[in-house]
Design a protein around this motif. Structure first.
Motif, PDB file in Angstrom:
ATOM      1  N   TRP A 187       0.847  -1.188   0.000  1.00 21.21           N
ATOM      2  CA  TRP A 187       0.000   0.000   0.000  1.00 21.21           C
ATOM      3  C   TRP A 187       0.881   1.236   0.000  1.00 21.21           C
ATOM      4  O   TRP A 187       2.067   1.184   0.357  1.00 21.21           O
ATOM      5  N   ALA A 188       0.296   2.354  -0.447  1.00 14.66           N
ATOM      6  CA  ALA A 188       0.997   3.631  -0.471  1.00 14.66           C
ATOM      7  C   ALA A 188      -0.016   4.714  -0.150  1.00 14.66           C
ATOM      8  O   ALA A 188      -1.073   4.806  -0.792  1.00 14.66           O
ATOM      9  N   TYR A 189       0.286   5.540   0.859  1.00 15.51           N
ATOM     10  CA  TYR A 189      -0.632   6.592   1.265  1.00 15.51           C
ATOM     11  C   TYR A 189       0.087   7.936   1.334  1.00 15.51           C
ATOM     12  O   TYR A 189       1.262   8.017   1.682  1.00 15.51           O
ATOM     13  N   GLY A 240      -1.460   1.480   7.635  1.00 14.49           N
ATOM     14  CA  GLY A 240      -1.325   2.861   7.209  1.00 14.49           C
ATOM     15  C   GLY A 240      -2.380   3.787   7.769  1.00 14.49           C
ATOM     16  O   GLY A 240      -2.463   4.956   7.381  1.00 14.49           O
ATOM     17  N   GLU A 241      -3.212   3.306   8.691  1.00 15.36           N
ATOM     18  CA  GLU A 241      -4.266   4.127   9.273  1.00 15.36           C
ATOM     19  C   GLU A 241      -3.677   5.034  10.346  1.00 15.36           C
ATOM     20  O   GLU A 241      -2.831   4.616  11.144  1.00 15.36           O
ATOM     21  N   LEU A 242      -4.128   6.280  10.389  1.00 15.31           N
ATOM     22  CA  LEU A 242      -3.634   7.245  11.357  1.00 15.31           C
ATOM     23  C   LEU A 242      -4.091   6.886  12.769  1.00 15.31           C
ATOM     24  O   LEU A 242      -5.269   6.616  13.012  1.00 15.31           O
ATOM     25  N   ARG A 454      -5.786  10.932   4.999  1.00 10.36           N
ATOM     26  CA  ARG A 454      -5.054   9.849   4.330  1.00 10.36           C
ATOM     27  C   ARG A 454      -5.626   9.628   2.937  1.00 10.36           C
ATOM     28  O   ARG A 454      -6.829   9.433   2.772  1.00 10.36           O
ATOM     29  N   ILE A 455      -4.758   9.653   1.925  1.00 12.92           N
ATOM     30  CA  ILE A 455      -5.166   9.480   0.528  1.00 12.92           C
ATOM     31  C   ILE A 455      -4.501   8.226  -0.022  1.00 12.92           C
ATOM     32  O   ILE A 455      -3.272   8.083   0.022  1.00 12.92           O
ATOM     33  N   ASN A 464      -4.628  13.393  -9.737  1.00 14.25           N
ATOM     34  CA  ASN A 464      -3.233  13.733  -9.478  1.00 14.25           C
ATOM     35  C   ASN A 464      -2.621  12.925  -8.349  1.00 14.25           C
ATOM     36  O   ASN A 464      -1.417  12.965  -8.122  1.00 14.25           O
ATOM     37  N   ASN A 465      -3.469  12.172  -7.601  1.00 15.51           N
ATOM     38  CA  ASN A 465      -2.961  11.395  -6.485  1.00 15.51           C
ATOM     39  C   ASN A 465      -2.630   9.949  -6.861  1.00 15.51           C
ATOM     40  O   ASN A 465      -2.259   9.160  -6.007  1.00 15.51           O
TER      41      ASN A 465
END
Length: 602
Positions: A187-189, A240-242, A454-455, A464-465
């Motif tokens: 994953w990538a955030y 990757g969750e805040l 988080r995107i 663009n993301n």
């Protein structure tokens, strides 16, 4: 070689360069299980700055290069970090050759992708990959995605902290990517402040504060609202969750100062505190003083001044003086539980016929000042000016008899060489002592929640993301190079030949370590401990999965932990195959005792 002996260890400065190259830097150093050192950085190819190659080399404790390799293509590649995971090194940085799935040539590409290379212990490449956002602009920051730091992931592979550029120099964002041992981005955030969309939120470090949780530190640019300027910390879990995010600012005597970035940090598993640092500017941005802060990782909060966690600054002579132009990094000594060193280097440019040394400041876990010294090489009179910078540092032995640092010697003519310094781990080496007293003042640290968004960079139709280039690079150019090292003049070099020559180690069959393995038929190995018939001078232990790609335990020293042993039933390890390895060096034996075994948890 001219050396000074401290506790039996040679102490030296070395300048290292590649034949024909006028530009090279060392950014990161790690100590390897065989008691050598691996260093990464870059070297300009063919003596020009238009084609930089990522550089990795291995050296021994006396600074002798064992092997060195350049990795890259026809444009720029640089390494910023390296970590050993099992029997592999992961090297991280950026590439301007392999971008958006295209091989670019000509030395004029301004876009960049994150560059991750997995190599064997001998330096041969296992795989290489690039990762980044698509970009077609001509700006030097447009799509300029850079990997800064990485740590072993709790579920294999590595976790990367990166800068993700959204197409403008005022819109650079945090990125965290989990890449497994096969080079697949799981994953990538991107982490963005929703009310700060056109400005910068950057992280430059990542460290683990638990088996599957990660803390990263950086800064929020002053382009945004004043309440958002300054240092930034946030924590994520394995998905990757805040977990939390905080904005940190510091002030002295009731006056708000400027604190750029909780820059490079370290997590202390004993005190459960985050130690992070960069600089503090109380009067103006041109006056910068070494700054260190601590936060509790459990919730990110910081109490008022005088408490622990706390913030403190270090400076020469008079506070807020124009002579203080320091940027600082923090390095743990030994196990990192009790002592730390700030490596404060000058941020100004090299000046002709002038030497600017690195200031080393030792502090304890409560930020109390211990000692300081200056290290680095001297300029050549009437010919050059020298700016010494240290970017990373490790202890050379478990008792901290000496420390090894890497960085850069920048010259007034624009050339740069690699700086390797080994020096005593205490403040007793008089020729290295700082001539000016360092004073400190406690600052007030305040934190506020900043609510990052988080995107997901891997999703489709994300504009663009979107994330690009998740495939492995077919082949990268790998060149064996010869590094030339010379002992430099200046502090820590001495004025007479040293007496402690380094003797090449001879590997012999030694048998002073007795493992005790307690198993059950149902669960496999339950407990592991060690008995020592002879006290080792140095001992190293590692516990990995069967592939050697994820490390569950790794440390130097700590005999108490080895003799008391490991209870695997209480460590909550997943079922599977594991390997343990122990190495010991003895004071009166020429050799290393190494034992290893494979076991199963059902």
């Amino acid at each position: 070689m001219y050396v000074i002996i401290v506790n039996g260890q040679p102490v030296f400065n070395k300048v290292i360069r590649i034949t024909g190259s006028s530009l090279q830097e060392a950014r990161r150093i790690i100590r390897t299980p065989d008691n050598n050192f691996l260093v990464v950085g870059y070297a300009a190819a063919n003596g020009t700055s238009l084609d930089r190659e990522a550089l990795v080399f291995k050296m021994n404790g006396s600074g002798t290069i064992l092997w060195a390799k350049k990795i890259g293509g026809s444009n720029w590649e640089e390494f910023y970090d390296v970590v050993q995971v099992g029997n592999f090194y992961y090297c991280l940085g950026y590439t301007r050759t392999y971008v958006n799935g295209t091989f670019l040539s000509g030395g004029n590409n301004l876009n960049a992708d994150i560059f991750l290379v997995k190599i064997n212990l001998n330096g041969t490449v296992v795989w290489a990959k690039n990762m980044g956002k698509p970009a077609n602009g001509s700006s030097a920051t447009d799509g300029n995605d850079i990997g800064f730091r990485l740590v072993p992931s709790g579920q294999g592979g590595v976790m990367i902290s990166a800068r993700i550029n959204s197409g403008a120099n005022t819109n650079q964002n945090n990125g965290i990517i989990w890449v497994d041992n096969n080079g697949k981005a799981r994953w990538a955030y991107q982490y963005d402040l929703s009310s700060h969309g056109s400005n910068n939120e950057l992280t430059f470090s990542i460290w683990r504060d638990g088996p599957e949780s990660y803390v990263t530190g950086g800064w929020i640019s002053t382009f945004g609202p004043p309440s958002f300027a300054g240092g930034m910390l946030f924590k994520v879990n394995q998905n990757g969750e805040l977990v939390w995010d905080k904005n940190t600012r510091c002030s002295a005597s009731g006056v708000q100062g400027v604190f750029e970035s909780m820059y490079f940090g370290y997590y202390n598993h004993n005190t459960r505190k985050i130690y992070s640092t960069d600089y503090y500017a109380h009067v103006s941005g041109s006056v910068r003083e070494a700054q260190v802060c601590t936060n509790l990782s459990s919730n990110g909060n910081a109490p008022s001044t005088g408490g622990i966690p706390q913030a403190k600054r270090f400076h020469y002579g008079t506070a807020d003086s124009s002579s203080n132009t320091l940027r600082s990094l923090i390095f743990p000594i030994g196990d990192g539980y009790q002592q730390f060193i700030l490596g404060a280097y000058d941020v100004t440019t090299p000046v002709f016929n002038t030497t600017k040394h690195v200031t080393l400041i030792a502090i304890d876990k409560d930020l109390n000042y211990q000692w300081s010294k200056q290290v680095g090489v001297h300029h050549v009179p009437n010919l050059d000016g020298i700016l010494n910078q240290v970017f990373d540092m490790v202890t050379c032995d478990s008792e901290n008899h000496s420390l090894m640092a890497v960085g850069t010697v920048a010259r007034s003519n624009g050339n740069k060489d690699i700086l390797i310094s080994r020096f005593g781990g205490t403040g007793t080496l008089e020729t290295c002592e700082a001539t000016a007293a360092i004073s400190s003042s406690v600052l007030t640290e305040t934190t506020t929640s900043i609510n990052l968004t988080r995107i997901n960079l891997n999703t489709t139709n994300c504009g663009n993301n979107c994330w690009a280039d998740d495939d492995l690079i077919g082949s990268v150019n790998v060149t064996n190079v010869t590094l030339i090292a010379e002992v430099a003049s200046g502090p820590c070099t001495g004025d007479k030949p040293g007496e402690g020559a380094v003797v090449a180690e001879k590997f012999e069959d030694l048998n002073f370590i007795t493992p005790s393995e307690i198993s059950s038929a149902a669960n496999g190995l339950n407990k592991l401990s060690f008995e020592f018939q002879k006290q080792p001078k140095e001992v190293y232990f590692e516990l990995t999965n069967i592939t050697g790609d994820f490390v569950f335990e790794r440390f130097f020293g700590n005999m108490t932990k080895l003799t008391s042993g490991f209870d695997f039933t209480s460590m909550a390890l997943p079922k599977g195959e594991y390997v343990w390895e122990i190495e010991a060096v003895y004071e009166d034996e020429l050799g290393i005792e190494r034992k290893t075994n494979q076991f199963t948890l059902e």
